[in-house]
Enzyme design. Structure first.
Site, PDB file in Angstrom:
ATOM      1  N   SER A   1       0.868  -1.183   0.000  1.00 56.05           N
ATOM      2  CA  SER A   1       0.000   0.000   0.000  1.00 56.05           C
ATOM      3  C   SER A   1       0.900   1.226   0.000  1.00 56.05           C
ATOM      4  O   SER A   1       2.086   1.142   0.374  1.00 56.05           O
ATOM      5  CB  SER A   1      -0.848  -0.008   1.276  1.00 56.05           C
ATOM      6  OG  SER A   1      -1.455   1.260   1.507  1.00 56.05           O
TER       7      SER A   1
ATOM      8  N   TYR B   1      -2.608  -0.996  10.501  1.00 55.86           N
ATOM      9  CA  TYR B   1      -2.506  -1.141   9.040  1.00 55.86           C
ATOM     10  C   TYR B   1      -1.146  -0.643   8.545  1.00 55.86           C
ATOM     11  O   TYR B   1      -0.452  -1.324   7.780  1.00 55.86           O
ATOM     12  CB  TYR B   1      -3.640  -0.363   8.387  1.00 55.86           C
ATOM     13  CG  TYR B   1      -3.782  -0.560   6.889  1.00 55.86           C
ATOM     14  CD1 TYR B   1      -4.526  -1.620   6.385  1.00 55.86           C
ATOM     15  CD2 TYR B   1      -3.181   0.316   5.991  1.00 55.86           C
ATOM     16  CE1 TYR B   1      -4.664  -1.799   5.011  1.00 55.86           C
ATOM     17  CE2 TYR B   1      -3.305   0.148   4.619  1.00 55.86           C
ATOM     18  CZ  TYR B   1      -4.069  -0.911   4.130  1.00 55.86           C
ATOM     19  OH  TYR B   1      -4.205  -1.091   2.776  1.00 55.86           O
TER      20      TYR B   1
HETATM   21  P1  NAD Z   1     -11.549  -5.995  -0.398  1.00 56.10           P
HETATM   22  O1  NAD Z   1     -12.168  -5.863   0.949  1.00 56.10           O
HETATM   23  O2  NAD Z   1     -12.350  -5.688  -1.617  1.00 56.10           O
HETATM   24  O3  NAD Z   1     -10.937  -7.471  -0.539  1.00 56.10           O
HETATM   25  C1  NAD Z   1     -10.336  -8.129   0.561  1.00 56.10           C
HETATM   26  C2  NAD Z   1     -10.245  -9.593   0.237  1.00 56.10           C
HETATM   27  O4  NAD Z   1      -9.666 -10.272   1.372  1.00 56.10           O
HETATM   28  C3  NAD Z   1     -11.622 -10.238   0.011  1.00 56.10           C
HETATM   29  O5  NAD Z   1     -11.521 -11.243  -0.978  1.00 56.10           O
HETATM   30  C4  NAD Z   1     -11.913 -10.870   1.380  1.00 56.10           C
HETATM   31  O6  NAD Z   1     -12.815 -11.971   1.302  1.00 56.10           O
HETATM   32  C5  NAD Z   1     -10.527 -11.334   1.770  1.00 56.10           C
HETATM   33  N1  NAD Z   1     -10.406 -11.582   3.197  1.00 56.10           N
HETATM   34  C6  NAD Z   1     -10.750 -10.751   4.225  1.00 56.10           C
HETATM   35  N2  NAD Z   1     -10.518 -11.358   5.404  1.00 56.10           N
HETATM   36  C7  NAD Z   1     -10.035 -12.609   5.119  1.00 56.10           C
HETATM   37  C8  NAD Z   1      -9.631 -13.718   5.910  1.00 56.10           C
HETATM   38  N3  NAD Z   1      -9.664 -13.673   7.231  1.00 56.10           N
HETATM   39  N4  NAD Z   1      -9.198 -14.834   5.271  1.00 56.10           N
HETATM   40  C9  NAD Z   1      -9.174 -14.894   3.919  1.00 56.10           C
HETATM   41  N5  NAD Z   1      -9.541 -13.877   3.124  1.00 56.10           N
HETATM   42  C10 NAD Z   1      -9.967 -12.739   3.725  1.00 56.10           C
HETATM   43  O7  NAD Z   1     -10.251  -5.084  -0.338  1.00 56.10           O
HETATM   44  P2  NAD Z   1      -9.298  -4.535  -1.483  1.00 56.10           P
HETATM   45  O8  NAD Z   1      -9.529  -3.071  -1.498  1.00 56.10           O
HETATM   46  O9  NAD Z   1      -9.370  -5.304  -2.735  1.00 56.10           O
HETATM   47  O10 NAD Z   1      -7.874  -4.796  -0.776  1.00 56.10           O
HETATM   48  C11 NAD Z   1      -7.027  -5.889  -1.098  1.00 56.10           C
HETATM   49  C12 NAD Z   1      -5.606  -5.575  -0.622  1.00 56.10           C
HETATM   50  O11 NAD Z   1      -5.186  -4.349  -1.193  1.00 56.10           O
HETATM   51  C13 NAD Z   1      -5.471  -5.412   0.894  1.00 56.10           C
HETATM   52  O12 NAD Z   1      -4.237  -5.973   1.321  1.00 56.10           O
HETATM   53  C14 NAD Z   1      -5.442  -3.910   1.072  1.00 56.10           C
HETATM   54  O13 NAD Z   1      -4.751  -3.522   2.228  1.00 56.10           O
HETATM   55  C15 NAD Z   1      -4.702  -3.493  -0.172  1.00 56.10           C
HETATM   56  N6  NAD Z   1      -4.906  -2.098  -0.578  1.00 56.10           N
HETATM   57  C16 NAD Z   1      -6.153  -1.632  -0.865  1.00 56.10           C
HETATM   58  C17 NAD Z   1      -6.319  -0.295  -1.234  1.00 56.10           C
HETATM   59  C18 NAD Z   1      -7.677   0.310  -1.591  1.00 56.10           C
HETATM   60  O14 NAD Z   1      -7.775   1.532  -1.698  1.00 56.10           O
HETATM   61  N7  NAD Z   1      -8.714  -0.477  -1.833  1.00 56.10           N
HETATM   62  C19 NAD Z   1      -5.184   0.530  -1.284  1.00 56.10           C
HETATM   63  C20 NAD Z   1      -3.930   0.015  -0.969  1.00 56.10           C
HETATM   64  C21 NAD Z   1      -3.804  -1.313  -0.618  1.00 56.10           C
END
Ligand code: NAD
Length: 250
Positions: free
Chosen positions: A132, A145
């Site tokens: 991130s 985080y």
């Molecule tokens: P999201 O909530 O859409 O997806 C999260 C995924 O993780 C889902 O498939 C969920 O089912 C799974 N998950 C959650 N808890 C779990 C568990 N205990 N066991 C197994 N699977 C689990 O989120 P996203 O926005 O796609 O984020 C994905 C990654 O990207 C994360 O690591 C997040 O920190 C990172 N990220 C997101 C953003 C953003 O703005 N969306 C920015 C930077 C980094």
């Protein structure tokens, strides 16, 4: 490009992980999906991608070990599952701290340690960690985080060095705000809480730190993951790729 390769993408039932899984599938990889969610929706995604699905809860090291045993050799490992909690440090619930460390950091240690022997034996592998902008910069009220995202960047550099002579690369992709359902669903509540229009929420809250004032698209992250799996990226390891519209350039 990835025909004959097996890719495990954690947290791929939604958002970024799903986009990465789709992008790797489009290049010929066979996909193992992982994540939580509605069983019917997951089955629809499994069929769409002709994928395997493992519903392991990644906060449970025993469930991770069982998943890795069932999956067998993994050529591309994308550690993507993650969660957030926003609170001042003095109010931060200790159980939330533990959960975020378990999912955002410790799960990647377990999947990696269990995938590496197969990659070494094959003489080829790709480990891609969704970090991130918060692996490079902090924001208030996100102590767990930000700690995990800085830590995953350090972990990635360490395993990159360990695996450098084995044909296995390890890199981070570090998005800023990505347009996922998770982000989109926050907009109506934020409009109500702050008395703002949709545009004000997007520009003055969500994109305040992102100079391009544009969301990163999940598909952009998928394209970066594909590049990191390509032959052109054979010599890219231990790197942390910012995709944050200039956030961390400031
Ligand atoms: P999201 O909530 O859409 O997806 C999260 C995924 O993780 C889902 O498939 C969920 O089912 C799974 N998950 C959650 N808890 C779990 C568990 N205990 N066991 C197994 N699977 C689990 O989120 P996203 O926005 O796609 O984020 C994905 C990654 O990207 C994360 O690591 C997040 O920190 C990172 N990220 C997101 C953003 C953003 O703005 N969306 C920015 C930077 C980094």
């Amino acid at each position: 490009m990835l025909a004959g390769k097996r890719a495990l993408v954690t947290g791929s039932t939604s958002g970024i992980g799903l986009a990465v899984a789709r992008a790797l599938k489009a290049k010929g990889a066979s996909i193992v999906l992982n994540g939580l969610g509605d069983p019917d929706e997951i089955e629809r995604l499994r069929e769409e991608l002709d994928a395997d699905f493992k519903g392991a809860n990644l906060m449970d090291p025993g469930a991770i070990a069982a998943m890795m045993e069932e999956v067998g050799v993994v050529d591309v490992l994308v550690n993507n599952a993650g969660m957030q909690h926003v609170a001042p440090v003095e109010d931060f619930p200790p159980e939330k701290w533990d959960a975020i460390l378990a999912l955002n950091l410790t799960a990647a240690f377990h999947t990696t340690r269990l995938a590496v022997p197969g990659m070494k034996a094959a003489g080829w592998g790709r480990i891609i960690n969704t970090a991130s902008a918060h692996s490079l910069a902090a924001s208030p009220f996100k102590s767990a985080y930000v700690a995990t995202k800085h830590a995953i960047a350090g972990f990635t550099k360490t395993i990159a060095l360990e695996l450098a002579e084995h044909g296995v690369t390890a890199n981070c992709i570090s998005p800023g705000y990505v347009w996922t359902p998770l982000v989109e669903n926050q907009i109506p509540d934020t409009m109500a809480a702050r008395g703002m229009t949709r545009e004000e929420v997007i520009n003055d809250v969500l994109l305040a730190g992102q100079p391009t004032k544009k969301f990163v698209q999940p598909e952009d992250v998928g394209a970066m993951a594909v590049f990191l799996c390509s032959q052109a990226a054979d010599n890219i390891t231990g790197a942390n790729f910012s995709m944050d519209g200039g956030w961390t350039a400031k």
